[in-house]
Design a protein around this motif. Structure first.
Motif, mmCIF file in Angstrom:
data_model
loop_
_atom_site.group_PDB
_atom_site.id
_atom_site.type_symbol
_atom_site.label_atom_id
_atom_site.label_comp_id
_atom_site.label_asym_id
_atom_site.label_seq_id
_atom_site.Cartn_x
_atom_site.Cartn_y
_atom_site.Cartn_z
ATOM 1 N N PHE A 198 1.209 -7.236 10.884
ATOM 2 C CA PHE A 198 0.143 -7.586 10.048
ATOM 3 C C PHE A 198 -1.276 -6.255 9.155
ATOM 4 O O PHE A 198 -2.082 -6.547 8.894
ATOM 5 C CB PHE A 198 -1.098 -8.383 10.562
ATOM 6 N N SER A 199 0.056 -5.632 9.371
ATOM 7 C CA SER A 199 -0.675 -4.358 8.668
ATOM 8 C C SER A 199 -0.568 -3.897 6.888
ATOM 9 O O SER A 199 -1.266 -3.326 6.650
ATOM 10 C CB SER A 199 0.231 -3.289 9.461
ATOM 11 N N GLU A 200 0.312 -5.590 6.579
ATOM 12 C CA GLU A 200 0.559 -4.849 4.600
ATOM 13 C C GLU A 200 -0.541 -4.866 4.411
ATOM 14 O O GLU A 200 -1.257 -3.629 3.237
ATOM 15 C CB GLU A 200 1.423 -5.778 4.836
ATOM 16 N N LYS A 201 -1.871 -5.825 4.242
ATOM 17 C CA LYS A 201 -3.081 -5.319 4.091
ATOM 18 C C LYS A 201 -3.238 -4.467 3.577
ATOM 19 O O LYS A 201 -4.698 -3.585 2.688
ATOM 20 C CB LYS A 201 -3.220 -6.805 3.741
ATOM 21 N N SER A 202 -3.588 -4.290 4.798
ATOM 22 C CA SER A 202 -4.614 -2.906 5.432
ATOM 23 C C SER A 202 -3.590 -1.513 4.621
ATOM 24 O O SER A 202 -4.643 -0.520 3.714
ATOM 25 C CB SER A 202 -4.426 -2.467 6.938
ATOM 26 N N ARG A 252 -9.817 7.727 5.577
ATOM 27 C CA ARG A 252 -8.701 7.983 4.910
ATOM 28 C C ARG A 252 -7.939 9.293 5.137
ATOM 29 O O ARG A 252 -6.837 9.499 5.549
ATOM 30 C CB ARG A 252 -8.734 7.704 2.931
ATOM 31 N N GLU A 253 -8.946 10.334 5.315
ATOM 32 C CA GLU A 253 -8.354 11.088 5.858
ATOM 33 C C GLU A 253 -7.655 11.266 7.058
ATOM 34 O O GLU A 253 -6.923 12.311 7.603
ATOM 35 C CB GLU A 253 -9.536 12.624 5.769
ATOM 36 N N TYR A 254 -7.932 10.587 8.177
ATOM 37 C CA TYR A 254 -7.110 10.653 9.485
ATOM 38 C C TYR A 254 -5.225 9.944 8.954
ATOM 39 O O TYR A 254 -5.329 10.252 9.643
ATOM 40 C CB TYR A 254 -7.790 9.769 10.327
ATOM 41 N N PHE A 255 -5.036 9.291 7.864
ATOM 42 C CA PHE A 255 -4.137 8.618 7.251
ATOM 43 C C PHE A 255 -2.963 10.097 6.945
ATOM 44 O O PHE A 255 -3.162 10.143 6.005
ATOM 45 C CB PHE A 255 -4.207 7.216 6.927
ATOM 46 N N SER A 256 -2.093 9.565 7.011
ATOM 47 C CA SER A 256 -1.189 10.296 6.644
ATOM 48 C C SER A 256 0.541 9.915 6.661
ATOM 49 O O SER A 256 0.846 9.236 7.620
ATOM 50 C CB SER A 256 -0.428 11.616 8.153
ATOM 51 N N LEU A 257 0.779 9.629 5.293
ATOM 52 C CA LEU A 257 1.487 8.818 5.011
ATOM 53 C C LEU A 257 3.640 9.125 5.518
ATOM 54 O O LEU A 257 3.912 8.220 6.748
ATOM 55 C CB LEU A 257 2.058 8.767 2.960
ATOM 56 N N PRO A 258 3.408 10.238 5.628
ATOM 57 C CA PRO A 258 5.154 10.763 6.036
ATOM 58 C C PRO A 258 5.296 10.941 7.825
ATOM 59 O O PRO A 258 5.431 10.092 8.242
ATOM 60 C CB PRO A 258 5.269 12.491 6.280
ATOM 61 N N LYS A 259 3.911 10.365 8.466
ATOM 62 C CA LYS A 259 3.540 10.175 9.809
ATOM 63 C C LYS A 259 3.665 9.238 10.550
ATOM 64 O O LYS A 259 4.209 8.832 11.269
ATOM 65 C CB LYS A 259 2.397 10.270 10.708
ATOM 66 N N GLU A 267 -4.670 -1.630 1.072
ATOM 67 C CA GLU A 267 -6.036 -1.158 1.038
ATOM 68 C C GLU A 267 -6.421 -0.205 0.772
ATOM 69 O O GLU A 267 -7.080 0.889 -0.203
ATOM 70 C CB GLU A 267 -7.218 -2.092 1.402
ATOM 71 N N LEU A 268 -5.609 0.206 2.415
ATOM 72 C CA LEU A 268 -5.771 1.938 2.305
ATOM 73 C C LEU A 268 -5.177 3.268 1.116
ATOM 74 O O LEU A 268 -6.240 4.128 0.308
ATOM 75 C CB LEU A 268 -5.758 3.152 3.791
ATOM 76 N N MET A 269 -4.052 2.913 0.207
ATOM 77 C CA MET A 269 -3.280 3.870 -0.446
ATOM 78 C C MET A 269 -4.462 3.329 -1.812
ATOM 79 O O MET A 269 -4.286 4.708 -2.328
ATOM 80 C CB MET A 269 -1.762 2.845 -0.368
ATOM 81 N N MET A 272 6.208 -2.640 2.528
ATOM 82 C CA MET A 272 5.084 -2.551 2.895
ATOM 83 C C MET A 272 5.014 -1.512 1.185
ATOM 84 O O MET A 272 3.601 -1.575 0.520
ATOM 85 C CB MET A 272 4.674 -1.649 3.799
ATOM 86 N N LEU A 273 5.498 -0.388 1.068
ATOM 87 C CA LEU A 273 5.920 0.743 0.364
ATOM 88 C C LEU A 273 6.116 0.053 -1.087
ATOM 89 O O LEU A 273 5.482 0.232 -1.584
ATOM 90 C CB LEU A 273 7.225 2.027 1.071
ATOM 91 N N ALA A 274 7.121 -1.502 -1.400
ATOM 92 C CA ALA A 274 7.171 -1.637 -1.953
ATOM 93 C C ALA A 274 6.168 -2.211 -2.757
ATOM 94 O O ALA A 274 5.477 -2.666 -3.998
ATOM 95 C CB ALA A 274 8.565 -2.634 -2.068
ATOM 96 N N MET A 275 5.606 -2.765 -1.980
ATOM 97 C CA MET A 275 3.482 -4.052 -2.218
ATOM 98 C C MET A 275 2.984 -2.689 -3.016
ATOM 99 O O MET A 275 2.418 -3.173 -4.008
ATOM 100 C CB MET A 275 3.454 -4.407 -1.290
ATOM 101 N N PHE A 276 3.337 -1.526 -2.518
ATOM 102 C CA PHE A 276 2.396 -0.709 -3.028
ATOM 103 C C PHE A 276 2.961 -0.534 -3.919
ATOM 104 O O PHE A 276 1.891 -0.063 -5.107
ATOM 105 C CB PHE A 276 2.266 0.660 -1.833
ATOM 106 N N VAL A 277 4.026 -0.219 -4.691
ATOM 107 C CA VAL A 277 4.562 0.584 -5.672
ATOM 108 C C VAL A 277 4.486 -0.090 -6.161
ATOM 109 O O VAL A 277 3.981 -0.327 -7.670
ATOM 110 C CB VAL A 277 6.212 0.868 -5.095
#
Length: 117
Positions: A43-47, A60-67, A50-52, A82-87
């Motif tokens: 259930f994290s896809e929408k979040s 947002r400064e607390y989020f690290s995509l590599p981590k 939105e964040l990206m 999730m990555l495909a939805m963002f792209v």
């Protein structure tokens, strides 16, 4: 409206992930933690989207995509979705040429990482 609702994506994508890391450090079996992590991703896809998509998202400064990718590496199907939805939602072709080429190269690398390339 509650102020913490503005931080929902950060809570889901960062703080709950950190909590699962803490459980693992304190001796909870890996399979239990990964089961919870898989449920959390479901259930994290929408979040994530939105964040990206919003550089001004609170916290947002607390989020690290590599981590985030590293923590969820045992769930490549969900990560890839999730990555495909963002792209798909983002229009990278609007970037200047060299940035666009760099993104295309990175995208191929991500697909290779998840066994698609």
């Amino acid at each position: 409206e509650q102020e913490w609702l503005n931080y929902y994506a950060v809570i889901v994508l960062v703080r709950l992930q950190e909590l699962l890391d803490r459980y693992r450090q304190n001796g909870v079996e890996s399979w239990r933690v990964e089961k919870c992590r898989r449920f959390l991703l479901s259930f994290s896809e929408k979040s994530f989207y939105e964040l990206m998509m919003n550089p001004e998202y609170p916290g947002r400064e607390y989020f690290s995509l590599p981590k985030f990718i590293w923590r969820n590496r045992h769930h490549p199907g969900q990560l890839k979705a999730m990555l495909a939805m963002f792209v798909r939602g983002w229009a990278p072709e609007r970037l200047p040429g060299s940035l666009y080429q760099g993104l295309r190269t990175a995208k191929r690398g991500v697909w290779k990482l998840f066994g698609r390339g």
